[in-house]
Design a protein around this motif. Structure first.
Motif, PDB file in Angstrom:
ATOM      1  N   PHE A  58       0.996  -1.203  -0.116  1.00 27.73           N
ATOM      2  CA  PHE A  58      -0.229  -0.015  -0.013  1.00 27.73           C
ATOM      3  C   PHE A  58       0.773   1.292   0.033  1.00 27.73           C
ATOM      4  CE2 PHE A  58      -2.926  -3.013   1.046  1.00 27.73           C
ATOM      5  CZ  PHE A  58      -4.284  -2.449   1.360  1.00 27.73           C
ATOM      6  N   LYS A  59       0.311   2.184  -0.424  1.00 33.56           N
ATOM      7  CA  LYS A  59       1.200   3.712  -0.284  1.00 33.56           C
ATOM      8  C   LYS A  59       1.393   3.956   1.020  1.00 33.56           C
ATOM      9  CE  LYS A  59       0.267   7.173  -3.058  1.00 33.56           C
ATOM     10  NZ  LYS A  59       1.576   7.405  -3.676  1.00 33.56           N
ATOM     11  N   ASP A  60       2.502   4.532   1.386  1.00 34.40           N
ATOM     12  CA  ASP A  60       2.963   4.780   2.760  1.00 34.40           C
ATOM     13  C   ASP A  60       2.072   5.806   3.312  1.00 34.40           C
ATOM     14  OD1 ASP A  60       3.828   6.975   1.595  1.00 34.40           O
ATOM     15  OD2 ASP A  60       5.613   6.962   2.352  1.00 34.40           O
ATOM     16  N   SER A  61       1.192   6.592   2.504  1.00 29.70           N
ATOM     17  CA  SER A  61       0.230   7.434   3.092  1.00 29.70           C
ATOM     18  C   SER A  61      -1.257   6.757   3.159  1.00 29.70           C
ATOM     19  CB  SER A  61       0.019   8.604   2.181  1.00 29.70           C
ATOM     20  OG  SER A  61      -0.451   8.274   0.927  1.00 29.70           O
ATOM     21  N   THR A  62      -1.382   5.572   2.891  1.00 36.46           N
ATOM     22  CA  THR A  62      -2.705   4.895   3.141  1.00 36.46           C
ATOM     23  C   THR A  62      -3.293   5.243   4.529  1.00 36.46           C
ATOM     24  OG1 THR A  62      -4.088   2.912   2.923  1.00 36.46           O
ATOM     25  CG2 THR A  62      -1.976   2.558   3.947  1.00 36.46           C
ATOM     26  N   ASP A  63      -4.546   5.221   4.581  1.00 39.82           N
ATOM     27  CA  ASP A  63      -5.400   5.126   5.933  1.00 39.82           C
ATOM     28  C   ASP A  63      -6.149   4.161   6.118  1.00 39.82           C
ATOM     29  OD1 ASP A  63      -7.312   5.545   4.206  1.00 39.82           O
ATOM     30  OD2 ASP A  63      -8.244   7.339   4.983  1.00 39.82           O
ATOM     31  N   TYR A  64      -5.943   2.792   5.282  1.00 36.67           N
ATOM     32  CA  TYR A  64      -6.579   1.664   5.392  1.00 36.67           C
ATOM     33  C   TYR A  64      -6.198   1.127   6.694  1.00 36.67           C
ATOM     34  CZ  TYR A  64      -8.712  -2.548   3.886  1.00 36.67           C
ATOM     35  OH  TYR A  64      -9.714  -3.791   3.738  1.00 36.67           O
TER      36      TYR A  64
END
Length: 127
Positions: A58-64
């Motif tokens: 996942f992108k390092d900025s994910t909020d998942y």
């Protein structure tokens, strides 16, 4: 391609023995669970049932999942409702959101292990 699948999952823990016991007692995950092709279990291996595995950065900025965690463990389950009842009865906090579920991808719930690792419980759609 010579890679056959995931051979293990290793991580650091403050109390490895307690965490290993939690996964074993609460989720039935770890050494001694399941059987191999000959019907034998092992004190060292977990023999999960065959099925799909998602391997996805996942992108390092994910909020998942929580920003202070580098990974989230996803466990494929059968009968999510029954498992959630067991988890609730044992005092494990469970998070569900209707928007996580869909007929195409299945149903999801989240819990955290005693050291805060996010665990996504995934019941794939019926085939």
């Amino acid at each position: 391609m010579p890679v056959l699948g995931i051979g293990g999952f290793f991580w650091r823990a403050k109390d490895p023995e307690a965490l290993k016991s939690w996964y074993r007692d609460v989720l039935g995950v770890g050494a001694g669970f399941g059987t191999d092709a000959e019907g034998k279990s092992s004190d060292w291996f977990w023999h999960p049932e065959p099925g799909p595995v998602v391997f996805e950065p996942f992108k390092d900025s994910t909020d998942y999942f929580a920003a202070d965690r580098q990974f989230m463990l996803n466990l494929r389950v059968r009968d999510l409702d029954s498992l959630l009842e067991q988890l609730n009865a044992s005092g494990v906090a469970v998070i569900t959101k209707a928007e996580w579920d869909s007929p195409e991808t299945g149903r999801f719930a989240r819990i955290h292990d005693p050291e805060g690792t996010p665990i996504e419980l995934w019941e794939p759609p019926a085939e």
